[in-house]
Structures are given as C-alpha cells and as structure tokens.
Write an enzyme that holds these catalytic residues in place. Structure first.
Site, PDB file in Angstrom:
ATOM      1  CG  ASP A  11       1.664 -37.063 -17.855  1.00 12.37           C
ATOM      2  OD1 ASP A  11       1.393 -35.863 -18.150  1.00 12.37           O
ATOM      3  OD2 ASP A  11       0.804 -37.845 -17.410  1.00 12.37           O
ATOM      4  CG  ASP A  16       1.210 -33.627 -20.533  1.00 11.03           C
ATOM      5  OD1 ASP A  16       0.256 -34.366 -20.790  1.00 11.03           O
ATOM      6  OD2 ASP A  16       1.612 -33.421 -19.377  1.00 11.03           O
ATOM      7  CG  ASN A  40      -1.324 -38.476 -19.893  1.00  9.95           C
ATOM      8  OD1 ASN A  40      -2.349 -38.626 -19.220  1.00  9.95           O
ATOM      9  ND2 ASN A  40      -0.845 -37.300 -20.223  1.00  9.95           N
ATOM     10  CB  THR A 124       1.619 -30.643 -17.176  1.00 14.23           C
ATOM     11  OG1 THR A 124       2.661 -31.301 -17.912  1.00 14.23           O
ATOM     12  CG2 THR A 124       1.860 -29.148 -17.177  1.00 14.23           C
ATOM     13  CG  PHE A 165      -4.924 -39.170 -14.946  1.00 12.96           C
ATOM     14  CD1 PHE A 165      -5.187 -40.533 -14.929  1.00 12.96           C
ATOM     15  CD2 PHE A 165      -3.681 -38.745 -15.412  1.00 12.96           C
ATOM     16  CE1 PHE A 165      -4.234 -41.455 -15.367  1.00 12.96           C
ATOM     17  CE2 PHE A 165      -2.732 -39.662 -15.858  1.00 12.96           C
ATOM     18  CZ  PHE A 165      -3.009 -41.014 -15.834  1.00 12.96           C
ATOM     19  CG  ASN A 166      -1.981 -34.883 -13.866  1.00 13.79           C
ATOM     20  OD1 ASN A 166      -1.840 -35.836 -14.628  1.00 13.79           O
ATOM     21  ND2 ASN A 166      -2.006 -33.624 -14.284  1.00 13.79           N
ATOM     22  CG  HIS A 238      -7.025 -31.085 -18.634  1.00 13.65           C
ATOM     23  ND1 HIS A 238      -8.149 -30.905 -17.853  1.00 13.65           N
ATOM     24  CD2 HIS A 238      -7.312 -32.124 -19.461  1.00 13.65           C
ATOM     25  CE1 HIS A 238      -9.066 -31.797 -18.190  1.00 13.65           C
ATOM     26  NE2 HIS A 238      -8.590 -32.547 -19.161  1.00 13.65           N
ATOM     27  CG  ASP A 239      -1.353 -31.007 -18.892  1.00 15.15           C
ATOM     28  OD1 ASP A 239      -1.958 -31.030 -17.807  1.00 15.15           O
ATOM     29  OD2 ASP A 239      -0.938 -32.034 -19.456  1.00 15.15           O
TER      30      ASP A 239
HETATM   31  C1  BDR Z   1      -4.658 -34.492 -16.736  1.00 15.56           C
HETATM   32  O1  BDR Z   1      -4.559 -35.882 -16.990  1.00 15.56           O
HETATM   33  C2  BDR Z   1      -3.860 -36.114 -18.172  1.00 15.56           C
HETATM   34  O2  BDR Z   1      -4.518 -37.086 -18.951  1.00 15.56           O
HETATM   35  C3  BDR Z   1      -3.752 -34.804 -18.894  1.00 15.56           C
HETATM   36  O3  BDR Z   1      -2.513 -34.720 -19.589  1.00 15.56           O
HETATM   37  C4  BDR Z   1      -3.822 -33.783 -17.781  1.00 15.56           C
HETATM   38  O4  BDR Z   1      -2.531 -33.499 -17.247  1.00 15.56           O
HETATM   39  C5  BDR Z   1      -6.126 -34.095 -16.714  1.00 15.56           C
HETATM   40  O5  BDR Z   1      -6.793 -34.778 -15.694  1.00 15.56           O
HETATM   41 CA    CA Z   2      -0.494 -34.211 -18.348  1.00 17.85          CA
END
Ligand code: BDR
Ligand code: CA
Length: 310
Positions: A11, A16, A40, A124, A165-166, A238-239
């Site tokens: 996303d 990402d 996102n 991701t 978040f994800n 993160h991703d």
């Molecule tokens: C995740 O949330 C998104 O904002 C980032 O792309 C990542 O996948 C981190 O919590």
């Molecule tokens: Ca992401």
C-alpha cells in the site's frame, strides 16, 4: 542460483516503495507480481504510487489493484505519516505502464497456481487482499511456501497502544491470515523500530548520488521528519524488513509464538496477542522477528539502491 518466487502485496507508502526497490534489486528474489491494497491511502492513490515507483525503477511486473476497503470496517488511512498522496516528498514522473484489468485476488490466484515452485507472499499493508484470496480460493494455499509480512508487534502497537497500523486497519482479514496454517514470518514493530535509517544514512545516499539513491533520500526526508517529530532516533523502515529477511535472514533474530488477532477488544482491536507463557502448549503459528543487525540492514539497502545505477 535458485530464486525465491515472491508476490508483494503493498500500500505504498514510503516504506512500501523502498521494499519494492529492495525486492527488485536482489537476484535471490523473483518478483512474479505486485498487488496493491488500500491502507496508507485510498486504493486509487496506492495504485498510482506503486505504478510510479515501479516505472521509475524500470520494472513492469504484472500488477493489480485490490479491495477498496477492509472486509468489514471503514478504511483508516495514514495521511499524517505518508502525506495526502500517500507518497509525499519526491515528485515522480507519471507511470509508463498500467495495471491488469483484473482484481488483485485474480492475479494472486493465477500467479500462485501457475508458478511451479511454492510462492512466498510478502504483504506490507493491511491483509484484506490475502484474506479474500484465502476465502475465495483456499486451494492456493497448497502452492504457498510462507508469508513474510510486515505487521503487528509482540510488545506494543503504534496506531493504538495495542495495535500496529496494518493489522489495526483490517483485523478480521489478519485473523483469517494468521489462522491460515501457513508459516508466517512477522516483521512487527519489535524489529522494525530497530531497523532505523538515521540522518547520516540519508546523507550517505546523497553523497552516493544517482537516480534511485536520491529518490530514496527524498522519500526518507519526508518519512524521517514525521518520525523525528514523534521522538524516534531515525526513520523505521518497517516494510523492507519483510523483504530483507528473505534475502539475509542472518541479519535478524527471531522467536516462535502462537499469535492470535484481537478482533473485538474495546481498546485492543488489531492487537497481535502472542502467547508468551513459557509453560504454554499452544502451537506456534508465527516466527516473530525481534532484533536486527542495523548496520547490516542499512548496508543491504544502500547496496540495493546503488545497484540500479550500474
Ligand atoms: C506500517 O504502516 C504503514 O504506514 C507502513 O507502510 C507500514 O507498512 C507500519 O505500521
Ligand atoms: Ca505498508
């Protein structure tokens, strides 16, 4: 070298985008397709961002757009982290290719079934597309080797104190995926908050120069400032952790847990609840990444960005 066939479901999103750039740079990986989810930002924006980034790096994989919203909930986006476009910062040229005229779930099914070797999924973003895939076409699981995903966290959340978040965006989808009985490698906040790009790493990208290193520096400028304002020491990538683990697992330390997804909690919806009781008999369904050799991780990424300039 035997390549690992992967499909990236993303996303974009700054991190990402960097995960895509890393995956396409590494010869260990054969990226068979890219699918896009809302997360996102809206699906229109994440799809456009994916096409722009892939066009910029000269890659044109089969690409398809997925669900416009989570399974049951209203879409929550992360505009404050990624901007109104979902990829604020650099000004990228218009894309030079189009998505396939099929929903993501169809491209996922076709790619998985037509790949001779079992495929590794790399989600991701929110897990909506993967949950729909497993529900509509459970037979695909037979040709999936593992799922290396960014999401969750054993210790704590980011979007709420309990949830990352994800997983927070679509807990019901995550529940389906975590119950799939496929091996799951979870690059959660425990490790991604240690996978930091510091100010000097961004300066190093500018020193190296070239189209892709400069693009990444511009992406990171925006993403970095948001995190500095939140008292992070750098930008947590993160991703890219979900991709980096496939390429260099030795950079990471991990532990197995049984993880359930909280779908109903008043304060805990989207939590990845790990059974940490040492006497527990629950069967692990997750390999949770807990730590990373930060210098090795940064080096892996910088080498990947540089490789586009050769
Ligand atoms: C995740 O949330 C998104 O904002 C980032 O792309 C990542 O996948 C981190 O919590
Ligand atoms: Ca992401």
């Amino acid at each position: 070298m035997k390549k690992i066939p992967v499909i990236i479901d993303c996303d974009p999103g700054h991190d990402d985008a960097i995960a895509l750039i890393l995956a396409f740079a590494r010869e260990e990986l054969d990226v068979k397709a890219v699918t896009v989810s809302a997360g996102n930002q809206s699906i229109e924006k994440t799809l456009l961002n994916a096409k722009k980034v892939l066009s910029f790096i000269g890659k044109h994989p089969p690409l398809a757009a997925g669900a416009t919203k989570p399974l049951f909930r209203k879409l929550e986006t992360a505009a404050e982290v990624h901007g109104e476009s979902g990829l604020d910062g650099p000004s990228l040229p218009a894309p030079d290719f189009s998505e396939e005229p099929v929903p993501a779930v169809e491209l996922l099914r076709k790619t998985i079934m037509e790949t001779p070797e079992p495929v590794t999924l790399v989600p991701t973003g929110p897990l909506t597309n993967i949950a729909i895939l497993f529900t509509a076409y459970p037979e695909v699981k037979k040709n999936i080797r593992q799922i290396s995903l960014m999401g969750g966290g054993i210790e704590a959340g980011n979007w709420t104190s309990a949830a990352e978040f994800n997983i927070f965006v679509d807990p019901e989808a995550a529940d389906i995926v975590f119950k799939s009985e496929l091996p799951i490698i979870m690059a959660g906040l425990d490790v991604t908050h240690k996978a930091l790009f510091l100010r000097e790493d961004i300066a190093e990208l500018r020193r190296i120069g070239g189209r892709v290193p400069i693009l990444v520096a511009e992406l990171l400028d925006f993403f970095f400032e948001y995190h500095i304002a939140q008292d992070f020491a750098g930008a947590p990538l993160h991703d890219p952790c979900a991709v980096a683990y496939l390429v260099k697992p030795e950079l990471f330390s991990a532990r197995q847990y049984h993880v359930d997804i909280e779908t109903r909690g008043e304060h805990t919806a989207g939590m990845t609840l790990a059974d940490r009781r040492h006497w527990s008999k629950t069967k692990p369904n997750v390999t949770a990444l807990l730590d990373v050799d930060r210098a090795g991780f940064v080096n892996l990424l910088i080498e990947a960005f540089k490789s586009y300039e050769k």
